[in-house]
Design a protein around this motif. Sequence first.
Motif, PDB file in Angstrom:
ATOM      1  N   HIS A  76      45.003 100.987   2.117  1.00  0.00           N
ATOM      2  CA  HIS A  76      43.668 101.634   2.142  1.00  0.00           C
ATOM      3  C   HIS A  76      42.991 101.597   0.706  1.00  0.00           C
ATOM      4  N   GLU A  81      36.441 103.587   8.367  1.00  0.00           N
ATOM      5  CA  GLU A  81      36.836 104.850   7.949  1.00  0.00           C
ATOM      6  C   GLU A  81      35.951 106.078   8.815  1.00  0.00           C
ATOM      7  N   TRP A 109      35.956 110.722   9.453  1.00  0.00           N
ATOM      8  CA  TRP A 109      36.536 110.968   7.849  1.00  0.00           C
ATOM      9  C   TRP A 109      36.909 112.582   8.206  1.00  0.00           C
ATOM     10  N   HIS A 132      42.974 111.443   8.214  1.00  0.00           N
ATOM     11  CA  HIS A 132      41.710 112.261   8.107  1.00  0.00           C
ATOM     12  C   HIS A 132      41.595 113.204   9.381  1.00  0.00           C
ATOM     13  N   HIS A 167      46.593 106.426   5.031  1.00  0.00           N
ATOM     14  CA  HIS A 167      46.817 106.939   3.672  1.00  0.00           C
ATOM     15  C   HIS A 167      46.780 108.615   3.951  1.00  0.00           C
ATOM     16  N   ARG A 181      45.651 116.890   4.805  1.00  0.00           N
ATOM     17  CA  ARG A 181      45.486 115.610   4.826  1.00  0.00           C
ATOM     18  C   ARG A 181      46.686 114.736   5.138  1.00  0.00           C
ATOM     19  N   ASP A 227      44.558 104.608  -1.577  1.00  0.00           N
ATOM     20  CA  ASP A 227      43.551 105.244  -1.612  1.00  0.00           C
ATOM     21  C   ASP A 227      42.962 105.366  -3.050  1.00  0.00           C
TER      22      ASP A 227
END
Length: 346
Positions: free
Chosen positions: A22, A119, A146, A191, A212, A223, A284
Amino acid sequence: MEEVLVEWAKAVHRENPVVDAHLDLAAEVYARRSFGERDVVERRYLPYFREAHLNVCVSSVFVPSKDLPERGLRVALGQIAALREDLEPVRDVICVVTNREELEDALQNGRIGILLSLEGLEPIGTDLDLLRAFSDLGVRGAGLTWSRPNAFARGCCKAGEMMEISGGLTMLGREAVAKLEELGMYVDVSHLNNDGFEDVVECAGKPFMASHSDAWSVHENYRNLRDDQIAALASRGGVIGVNACGTIAGASVYPRERAVDCLCRHVEHLVSVAGEEHVGFGFDLCNGLSASTPRLSFDEEEDDLLLNHGEMLTLSGALLGRGMSEDTLIGVIGGNFLRYFRRVLS
Ligand SMILES: [Zn+2]
């Protein structure tokens, strides 16, 4: 860190596949090229990719909330176009790969392969048929959302917030999972909120992944994935990419020079729960995107625990130093995600 560990890590990276699952590359390239910058990847990323001996990197196609809903489709297409334009002069060393054959060709010829992943499905609005258009453009994976609600699902809260958001996939969200699988695109649950995760476990027919995300047991942040979620994802054949965002990993309690230990704890915990074949990297790294795009509404700026991909070697060296076996590390640095991508792309 001891030089001998870095040299050991370098040798492992040189001789084995290295993957970052990611990076918001297309969004940054799109932003920078809109201001007239060129050769963004070549100048800002390629030297570090080479240092880490990176073989495959997933670029997200991420539309900032300020562009939604009206400009979502335009910005997503613009990002894909901008990334391809930017890579054109260096296509012999780094290129977008859209299928198994192109991936293997890149690996065999020493080119870095970039996979594209949405994403969030906001660019297609509520029009599932558009997924085929993105598939035809070479996009090979997607997260339903997201950290925001849309027509398909509800995201978890942003990394700097701390609240449970309830509500699972919509009917359209379930149809989207089926359509993605039909098109040979993977489902990415990073997410997604907890209810949504549960629904994906229930309705997915193929292995899904978390590109991620870190471990909730190591740092409580929405998260991150709870142990039962990590186990569920792994039992379906998925892979989890460790996130190097300081807020998500919970690095604030570590002195800056020991931040890599924070990432090691997540890697080690994920390996202990998921098994060594289901853990990888999805760093990320956002500092570049944050700097290129003011007012993105990220939680923190300059929050990356690795300043560039070259610092992957420090992380790998640290993992070896803490006792990880070379075989386990080989899977974590890229072997596991590569096996997953090969399976999805075939
Ligand atoms: Zn993200």
